[in-house]
Design an enzyme around this catalytic site. Structure first.
Site, PDB file in Angstrom:
ATOM      1  N   GLY A 183       8.392 -23.516  37.233  1.00 16.45           N
ATOM      2  CA  GLY A 183       8.798 -24.259  37.812  1.00 16.45           C
ATOM      3  C   GLY A 183      10.552 -23.622  38.694  1.00 16.45           C
ATOM      4  O   GLY A 183      11.046 -24.216  37.772  1.00 16.45           O
ATOM      5  N   HIS A 184      10.144 -22.505  39.704  1.00 20.19           N
ATOM      6  CA  HIS A 184      11.314 -21.814  39.890  1.00 20.19           C
ATOM      7  C   HIS A 184      11.550 -22.804  41.361  1.00 20.19           C
ATOM      8  O   HIS A 184      11.060 -22.024  42.587  1.00 20.19           O
ATOM      9  CB  HIS A 184      11.333 -20.322  40.108  1.00 20.19           C
ATOM     10  CG  HIS A 184      11.143 -20.066  39.009  1.00 20.19           C
ATOM     11  ND1 HIS A 184      11.210 -18.388  38.830  1.00 20.19           N
ATOM     12  CD2 HIS A 184      11.050 -20.320  37.388  1.00 20.19           C
ATOM     13  CE1 HIS A 184      10.753 -17.820  37.133  1.00 20.19           C
ATOM     14  NE2 HIS A 184      10.962 -18.971  36.844  1.00 20.19           N
ATOM     15  N   ARG A 223      -9.994 -10.274  23.707  1.00 16.06           N
ATOM     16  CA  ARG A 223     -10.190  -9.865  24.795  1.00 16.06           C
ATOM     17  C   ARG A 223     -11.854  -9.765  25.588  1.00 16.06           C
ATOM     18  O   ARG A 223     -12.813  -9.263  25.309  1.00 16.06           O
ATOM     19  CB  ARG A 223     -10.820  -8.304  23.908  1.00 16.06           C
ATOM     20  CG  ARG A 223      -9.305  -7.801  22.975  1.00 16.06           C
ATOM     21  CD  ARG A 223      -9.566  -6.397  22.397  1.00 16.06           C
ATOM     22  NE  ARG A 223     -10.883  -6.423  21.596  1.00 16.06           N
ATOM     23  CZ  ARG A 223     -10.506  -7.284  20.101  1.00 16.06           C
ATOM     24  NH1 ARG A 223      -9.158  -7.353  19.255  1.00 16.06           N
ATOM     25  NH2 ARG A 223     -11.609  -7.506  19.695  1.00 16.06           N
ATOM     26  N   GLY A 236      15.443 -18.727  39.984  1.00 18.10           N
ATOM     27  CA  GLY A 236      14.765 -19.563  40.945  1.00 18.10           C
ATOM     28  C   GLY A 236      15.554 -19.362  42.594  1.00 18.10           C
ATOM     29  O   GLY A 236      16.049 -18.086  42.981  1.00 18.10           O
ATOM     30  N   LYS A 291      25.010 -24.493  36.568  1.00 13.72           N
ATOM     31  CA  LYS A 291      25.304 -26.125  36.910  1.00 13.72           C
ATOM     32  C   LYS A 291      26.460 -27.059  36.680  1.00 13.72           C
ATOM     33  O   LYS A 291      26.178 -27.530  36.050  1.00 13.72           O
ATOM     34  CB  LYS A 291      23.338 -26.679  35.890  1.00 13.72           C
ATOM     35  CG  LYS A 291      22.169 -26.331  36.899  1.00 13.72           C
ATOM     36  CD  LYS A 291      21.267 -27.511  36.153  1.00 13.72           C
ATOM     37  CE  LYS A 291      21.399 -28.381  37.604  1.00 13.72           C
ATOM     38  NZ  LYS A 291      19.824 -29.264  36.784  1.00 13.72           N
ATOM     39  N   ASP A 345      14.478 -23.471  32.379  1.00 20.25           N
ATOM     40  CA  ASP A 345      15.014 -24.443  34.006  1.00 20.25           C
ATOM     41  C   ASP A 345      16.146 -24.287  33.838  1.00 20.25           C
ATOM     42  O   ASP A 345      17.046 -25.200  34.482  1.00 20.25           O
ATOM     43  CB  ASP A 345      14.721 -26.168  33.036  1.00 20.25           C
ATOM     44  CG  ASP A 345      12.988 -26.708  32.964  1.00 20.25           C
ATOM     45  OD1 ASP A 345      12.300 -26.153  33.515  1.00 20.25           O
ATOM     46  OD2 ASP A 345      13.029 -27.203  31.490  1.00 20.25           O
TER      47      ASP A 345
END
Length: 431
Positions: free
Chosen positions: A40-41, A144, A17, A331, A13
């Site tokens: 989640g981007h 596998r 993105g 940020k 986070d």
């Protein structure tokens, strides 16, 4: 031409993105190399907010080729319902610029049920899974007998599918897990498998290496964060894939010699979703204020993120194991309202030792952060348009981190929009 890698240095986070979207014009290709719908981007531009989970964040640039690499686990239902179909409003030509590796593993409806059953069986020891079927899919891959995207082109795909699902049902029955609703998800799964067959499915290792040989500029986009890495994260509270720069090699099929710049992204503070150790976590009004100002809720789960001060020992560790060349701080604006900031520089162990390295077991409760107090900038940053226009306290904060880590901070984000990104010098990006 080298492949630049962009990855998170914390517990995910961090804002990958947005950074990919900002840097994308400098690249011909953007390639995802691990993770799945658990990532989640978030991209914010021109008044739009879009969250991508499996599709690379370069998709909004029409001249960029986007690749979903072999290291991903693919949820076809989420791919179409939450991403491709929603992207139609932007009139993107995905038939031209989105390619999917045949070697990417498929998340089956039964994998989602297994995820729920395993997490429930752990009781109080839950690791905070997103319950998207990620772990069980990677488990089948390593053991596998999983299915891959390329298998949907095989005439015996249904035989392989039924054989694997029968094995899963035996495990679900053992756990007494009710999977009666799985049939509805299976119907959707096969509906979207038919659509997936019409997508650009490629042998991605040849696809990406041909691009390298053709001198194309390539950005490998990581998901989650280095402290969630299956080997080097806060085990067992980790994800199931390699979130490090090494994962770009195995998740795309490229040799280490082709790796160029390694961009390490971190927030100006720390957050974490779900369970697991978090040395600098704040359980007071300060932590609540950071969560409020940063809108810290998971883009995939919606869960409130745990918040705390910047952790330099953890950041230094992530830089070391990834060979980070450039730091990107996100940020910074979230800390606008604070007159003083705390930065963890060391840990105090239960025996009294003061260390700046991560202990083998971070899950113990005998680890106390040692803080250094720095002056906050305590002002709005919306009018800042260059590095030089930033308040001195923020420049000092940045310089302190650079000195501690021995690496340059070449980008600072001061807001959610792609325009609110200050880059010191574009020359650090592969030309």
């Amino acid at each position: 031409m080298a492949v630049d890698v962009l990855l998170g240095l914390q517990w995910g986070d961090e804002g990958k993105g947005k950074v990919v979207d900002v840097l994308a014009p400098k690249y011909d290709y953007v390639a995802r190399f691990q993770g799945g719908p658990n990532a989640g981007h978030t991209l914010i531009f021109d008044g739009h907010k879009v969250v991508l989970h499996q599709i690379p964040s370069g998709v909004f640039r029409s001249n960029i080729t986007n690749l979903i690499g072999n290291g991903l686990v693919l949820d076809v239902i989420a791919l179409f319902e939450k991403e491709i179909d929603k992207l139609e409003a932007f009139k993107l030509n995905l038939n031209k610029n989105l390619f999917i590796s045949k070697k990417a593993a498929l998340i089956l409806p039964s994998h989602v049920e297994l995820d729920k059953a395993y997490e429930a069986a752990k009781g109080a020891g839950k690791i905070g899974s997103t319950l998207r079927g990620i772990g069980p899919t990677y488990t089948d891959k390593v053991s596998r007998h999983g299915l891959r995207v390329g298998d949907i082109l095989s005439p015996d795909f249904m035989d392989k599918y039924n054989k694997l699902v029968d094995q899963h049902k035996q495990i679900l029955d053992f756990h007494k897990h009710d999977y009666s609703e799985m049939k509805e998800r299976e119907d959707l799964f096969f509906k979207y498998i038919d659509r997936l067959r019409k997508m650009n499915l490629v042998d991605s290792e040849y696809f990406i290496n041909d691009a390298i040989q053709s001198k194309k500029t390539i950005l490998a986009e990581g998901a989650q964060g280095s402290l969630l890495d299956i080997d080097f994260g806060s085990y067992p509270f980790v994800t199931s894939s390699s979130t490090m720069v090494a994962g770009a090699c195995t998740g795309l099929g490229i040799a280490p010699k082709h790796i160029g710049n390694v961009f390490g992204i971190f927030k100006a503070y720390c957050t974490r979703v779900g369970s697991g150790p978090f040395p600098t976590e704040l359980h007071d009004a300060v932590g609540e204020e950071i969560r409020k100002q940063g809108n810290e809720f998971g883009s995939t789960t919606g869960r409130p993120r745990r918040c705390g001060w910047l952790d330099l020992p953890a950041l230094k560790y992530a830089c070391m194991i990834n060979g980070v060349s450039h730091l990107l701080m996100m940020k910074a604006d979230v800390l606008n309202a604070f007159e003083e900031l705390q930065v963890c520089t060391h840990y105090k162990l239960g025996n009294g030792d003061i260390v700046d390295t991560l202990p083998y077991d971070m899950c113990t409760n005998d680890l106390t952060p040692v803080y250094k107090t720095l002056k906050g900038w305590n002002q709005d940053l919306s009018n800042c348009e260059t590095f030089d226009s930033l308040p001195q306290a923020l420049l000092d904060y940045s310089a302190f981190i650079e000195a501690e880590l021995g690496l340059p901070i070449t980008l600072i984000s001061i807001g959610p929009d792609r325009k609110e990104t200050l880059i010191k010098d574009f020359s650090f990006i592969t030309a």
